[in-house]
Design a protein around this motif. Structure first.
Motif, mmCIF file in Angstrom:
data_model
loop_
_atom_site.group_PDB
_atom_site.id
_atom_site.type_symbol
_atom_site.label_atom_id
_atom_site.label_comp_id
_atom_site.label_asym_id
_atom_site.label_seq_id
_atom_site.Cartn_x
_atom_site.Cartn_y
_atom_site.Cartn_z
ATOM 1 N N LEU A 69 0.837 -1.212 0.000
ATOM 2 C CA LEU A 69 0.000 0.000 0.000
ATOM 3 C C LEU A 69 0.867 1.255 0.000
ATOM 4 N N MET A 70 1.928 1.224 0.792
ATOM 5 C CA MET A 70 2.813 2.400 0.848
ATOM 6 C C MET A 70 3.543 2.624 -0.474
ATOM 7 N N ARG A 71 3.853 1.543 -1.130
ATOM 8 C CA ARG A 71 4.500 1.683 -2.446
ATOM 9 C C ARG A 71 3.549 2.384 -3.414
ATOM 10 N N GLU A 72 2.258 1.969 -3.333
ATOM 11 C CA GLU A 72 1.232 2.579 -4.175
ATOM 12 C C GLU A 72 1.065 4.066 -3.827
ATOM 13 N N LEU A 73 1.177 4.369 -2.541
ATOM 14 C CA LEU A 73 1.027 5.754 -2.080
ATOM 15 C C LEU A 73 2.194 6.616 -2.571
ATOM 16 N N GLY A 74 3.338 5.979 -2.743
ATOM 17 C CA GLY A 74 4.489 6.704 -3.289
ATOM 18 C C GLY A 74 5.305 7.455 -2.254
ATOM 19 N N VAL A 75 5.164 7.065 -0.966
ATOM 20 C CA VAL A 75 5.924 7.786 0.064
ATOM 21 C C VAL A 75 7.419 7.506 -0.061
ATOM 22 N N ASP A 76 8.212 8.494 0.381
ATOM 23 C CA ASP A 76 9.665 8.330 0.412
ATOM 24 C C ASP A 76 10.091 7.526 1.640
ATOM 25 N N ALA A 77 9.324 7.679 2.736
ATOM 26 C CA ALA A 77 9.774 7.123 4.013
ATOM 27 C C ALA A 77 8.587 6.658 4.840
ATOM 28 N N TYR A 78 8.859 5.693 5.694
ATOM 29 C CA TYR A 78 7.828 5.138 6.585
ATOM 30 C C TYR A 78 8.351 5.183 8.008
ATOM 31 N N ARG A 79 7.646 5.924 8.850
ATOM 32 C CA ARG A 79 8.000 5.980 10.270
ATOM 33 C C ARG A 79 7.160 4.954 11.020
ATOM 34 N N PHE A 80 7.823 3.940 11.572
ATOM 35 C CA PHE A 80 7.153 2.908 12.383
ATOM 36 C C PHE A 80 7.917 2.853 13.692
ATOM 37 N N SER A 81 7.417 2.079 14.664
ATOM 38 C CA SER A 81 8.248 1.941 15.859
ATOM 39 C C SER A 81 8.573 0.484 16.090
ATOM 40 N N ILE A 82 9.683 0.291 16.767
ATOM 41 C CA ILE A 82 10.144 -1.053 17.109
ATOM 42 C C ILE A 82 9.665 -1.356 18.522
ATOM 43 N N ALA A 83 9.056 -2.529 18.688
ATOM 44 C CA ALA A 83 8.570 -2.906 20.019
ATOM 45 C C ALA A 83 9.768 -3.435 20.821
ATOM 46 N N TRP A 84 10.153 -2.656 21.798
ATOM 47 C CA TRP A 84 11.320 -3.001 22.641
ATOM 48 C C TRP A 84 11.206 -4.451 23.143
ATOM 49 N N SER A 85 9.998 -4.845 23.578
ATOM 50 C CA SER A 85 9.865 -6.183 24.183
ATOM 51 C C SER A 85 9.871 -7.308 23.150
ATOM 52 N N ARG A 86 9.906 -6.970 21.858
ATOM 53 C CA ARG A 86 10.195 -8.035 20.876
ATOM 54 C C ARG A 86 11.705 -8.282 20.822
ATOM 55 N N ILE A 87 12.468 -7.234 21.110
ATOM 56 C CA ILE A 87 13.928 -7.337 21.009
ATOM 57 C C ILE A 87 14.513 -7.830 22.336
ATOM 58 N N GLN A 88 14.039 -7.259 23.434
ATOM 59 C CA GLN A 88 14.435 -7.701 24.775
ATOM 60 C C GLN A 88 13.137 -7.913 25.558
ATOM 61 N N PRO A 89 12.670 -9.151 25.656
ATOM 62 C CA PRO A 89 11.344 -9.400 26.243
ATOM 63 C C PRO A 89 11.174 -8.807 27.644
ATOM 64 N N ASP A 90 12.245 -8.744 28.418
ATOM 65 C CA ASP A 90 12.157 -8.154 29.759
ATOM 66 C C ASP A 90 12.787 -6.770 29.825
ATOM 67 N N ALA A 116 12.231 4.538 2.559
ATOM 68 C CA ALA A 116 13.271 4.597 3.601
ATOM 69 C C ALA A 116 12.678 4.242 4.964
ATOM 70 N N PRO A 117 13.171 3.148 5.582
ATOM 71 C CA PRO A 117 12.669 2.802 6.915
ATOM 72 C C PRO A 117 13.117 3.849 7.924
ATOM 73 N N THR A 118 12.178 4.346 8.730
ATOM 74 C CA THR A 118 12.480 5.396 9.704
ATOM 75 C C THR A 118 11.938 4.970 11.066
ATOM 76 N N PRO A 119 12.667 4.076 11.744
ATOM 77 C CA PRO A 119 12.135 3.550 12.997
ATOM 78 C C PRO A 119 12.253 4.518 14.169
ATOM 79 N N THR A 120 11.229 4.461 15.017
ATOM 80 C CA THR A 120 11.290 5.072 16.340
ATOM 81 C C THR A 120 11.635 3.934 17.299
#
Ligand code: BGC
Length: 454
Positions: A69-90, A116-120
Motif C-alpha cells: 500500500l505504501m509503495r502505491e502511495l508513493g511515500v519516500d519514508a515510513y516511520r514505524f516503531s520497534i517494540a522493545w519487548s520483541r527485542i528484549q522481552p524483559d 526509507a525505513p524510519t524507525p522510532t
C-alpha cells in the motif's frame, strides 16, 4: 474548501507514520514480552471500548500488504516503531533473534519498495518487567533504553539510515504517569516530572548508542502545542506560561539549549542537571508532532482540567479550556492549521541556530469514517485537514523555517490508546472484523499530492 498544496523543496521527504502497539498485534508471538500497554488495557474501564492491541491491524502478519500500500502511495519514508519487548522481552539482557528477524523482514520489504525505513526506538510500549520495577520513574530505565538502542542499531544500522529515538515524552509523562489516562495509569500529577527527565536521558543514551554504531541521521519526535492564554488577565497569563513549560520547553529546552526552564528544576531528580550534556547532544533533525493548540486558564473548577474528556484529579496550577470557534475533528480536537505555522516560527525564533532542520513526524485527524454503499471511504474532511496543515508547513518554510519532511499520522486506522478502536486516523480504513484494508479518498489525494511534487 481544500487549500491547494504549494510546491515544496525538491528533497522534501513525504511519509506516513505508525507505532508498534497500535498496529502490530501478535502480542504473544515471536518471543515478544509483555508491555505496560498489555497490562493497562487489561484494567477494567481503562480503554473506552474495552479493547487492546492484541490483534490491532495484524500488521505483524500482514506487513507485506501494508508495504505494498505504501509503495502505491508513493511515500519516500515510513516511520514505524520497534517494540522493545520483541527485542528484549524483559527490557534487558540478550537480544531475541525472532524479534530482530521481524524487523529485518519489514526493513527489507521497505527497501525493496524504495521506501526509507524510519524507525522510532520507543513509542510508549515499555517492557512490563521494567514498568513493574518503576518504569520511567527510575533512572535505570533510561540506561536500559541505551542498551536496547545499541542492539537495534548494531543489527539494522547497515540498512536503516534515519532514526528516531523516542516518541512524545510529554504525553507519556503527563497522560501516562501524571493523569493516569494512558499506561502505566499512574496519577502522580506534577510528581511525574522525574519521568520527563528519565525519558530525556533515555533519548540521550539512545543517541550515544546510535552514534557509536555510525548513525548520521538521528532525531526525536516531540509533541508540541502552542499554548494560548484564555485571557489577558495576569492569572491566566501566569497559568498559561507554566503550562507552556510543562508541555513544551520542559522538553525542547534541554534538548536544544542544554538547560531546563528554571521553574521545573526543583521538581527534577537530584543531579538531573549533570545529565544535560548527554540530553543535548546535537541532533540531525528535530521531529515535531502537531495536532492542535491548547487554551489555558488559571485553575477553574468548572473546566476540571479536561484532557480528551477526562477529568484530572491532581491539584494543578492551571486549567485546560475548550478552544471555541474552530472546526473540530470527531475526536473533538480543534482544527487550527495556523497553529502549526506559529509553532514552527516560534521554534525558529526561540532556538535560532540551535534548532536543527525540522521534520513533521506526525500530523493528522480522527474522522469516524467507513465504506459507503459504493464501497469507497469518502473522507473529504481528512483531505481538507491535511491540505491545510501542509499549507501551514509551507507558510513556515516561506517564513524561513527549515522544514525537511512531513509524515502523516497515520498510514492506517489503528488502536488509538485510551479510546481503542473508536477513532480513525488512517489514510487506509481497517475493517477490524476481517482485517480488510480499504484505501480512503484521502489516500488517493495524498498519492496525487506526492506525485505532483516529483
Ligand atoms: C501519538 C500517536 C497517536 C496520535 C493521535 C500522538 O500523540 O504519537 O501514537 O495515535 O498522537 O492521538
Amino acid at each position: 474548501m481544500t487549500r491547494p498544496v504549494p510546491r515544496f523543496p525538491a528533497d522534501f521527504v513525504w511519509g506516513v507514520s505508525t507505532a508498534s502497539y497500535q498496529i502490530e498485534g501478535a502480542i504473544h508471538e515471536g518471543g515478544r514480552g509483555p508491555t505496560s500497554w498489555d497490562a493497562f488495557t487489561a484494567r477494567p474501564g481503562a480503554i473506552v471500548d474495552g479493547s487492546s492491541g492484541e490483534v490491532a491491524c495484524d500488521h505483524y502478519h500482514r506487513y507485506p500488504e501494508d508495504v505494498a500500500l505504501m509503495r502505491e502511495l508513493g511515500v519516500d519514508a515510513y516511520r514505524f516503531s520497534i517494540a522493545w519487548s520483541r527485542i528484549q522481552p524483559d527490557g534487558r539482557g540478550p537480544a531475541n533473534a525472532e524479534g530482530l528477524a521481524f524487523y529485518d523482514r519489514l526493513v527489507d520489504a521497505l527497501l525493496e519498495a524504495g521506501i526509507a525505513p524510519t524507525p522510532t526506538l520507543f513509542h510508549w510500549d515499555t517492557p512490563l518487567a521494567l514498568e513493574d520495577a518503576g518504569g520511567w520513574r527510575e533512572r535505570d530505565t533510561a540506561e536500559r533504553l541505551g542498551e536496547y538502542a545499541a542492539i537495534v542499531a548494531e543489527h539494522l544500522g547497515d540498512r536503516v539510515k534515519r532514526w528516531i529515538t523516542i516518541n512524545e515524552p510529554v504525553v507519556l509523562t503527563m497522560l501516562g504517569y501524571g493523569a493516569g489516562i494512558q499506561a502505566p495509569g499512574l496519577t502522580l500529577g506534577l510528581e511525574a516530572l522525574p519521568v520527563a527527565h528519565h525519558l530525556l536521558l533515555g533519548h540521550g543514551r539512545a543517541v550515544e548508542a546510535l552514534r557509536a554504531a555510525g548513525a548520521v541521521d538521528v532525531g526525536i519526535a516531540c509533541n508540541h502545542a502552542p499554548t494560548w492564554p484564555a485571557s489577558d488577565a495576569p492569572e491566566d497569563l501566569a497559568a498559561a506560561g507554566f503550562y507552556d513549560i510543562l508541555a513544551n520547553t520542559l522538553f525542547s529546552d534541554p534538548l536544544l539549549l542544554g538547560e531546563y526552564p528554571e521553574p521545573v528544576v526543583p521538581m527534577l531528580p537530584p543531579g538531573a542537571l549533570d545529565d544535560l550534556p548527554v540530553i543535548s547532544a546535537p541532533l540531525d533533525f528535530y521531529g515535531i508532532n502537531y495536532y492542535n493548540p491548547t487554551l489555558v486558564s488559571a485553575p477553574d473548577p468548572d473546566a476540571a482540567g479536561l484532557v480528551d474528556g477526562h477529568e484530572l484529579d491532581a491539584d494543578l496550577p492551571f486549567a485546560l479550556q475548550e478552544l471555541e470557534g474552530y472546526p473540530r475533528t470527531d475526536f473533538d480536537w480543534p482544527v487550527v492549521p495556523e497553529g502549526l505555522t506559529e509553532l514552527l516560527v516560534g521554534f525558529r525564533e526561540r532556538y535560532g541556530d540551535r534548532l536543527p532542520p525540522v521534520v513533521i513526524t506526525e500530523n493528522g485527524c480522527a474522522i469516524i469514517d467507513g465504506p459507503g454503499p459504493d464501497g469507497a471511504v469518502h473522507d473529504q474532511r481528512r483531505i481538507d485537514y491535511t491540505a491545510a496543515h501542509l499549507g501551514a508547513v509551507a507558510d513556515a518554510i516561506a517564513a524561513g523555517v527549515d522544514v525537511r519532511g512531513y509524515f502523516h499520522w497515520s498510514l492506517m486506522d489503528n488502536f488509538e490508546w485510551a479510546v481503542g478502536y473508536t477513532q480513525r486516523f488512517g489514510l487506509v480504513h481497517i475493517d477490524y472484523e476481517t482485517q480488510k484494508r480499504t484505501p480512503k479518498e484521502s489516500f488517493a489525494w495524498y498519492r496525487d499530492v506526492i506525485a505532483a511534487q516529483r
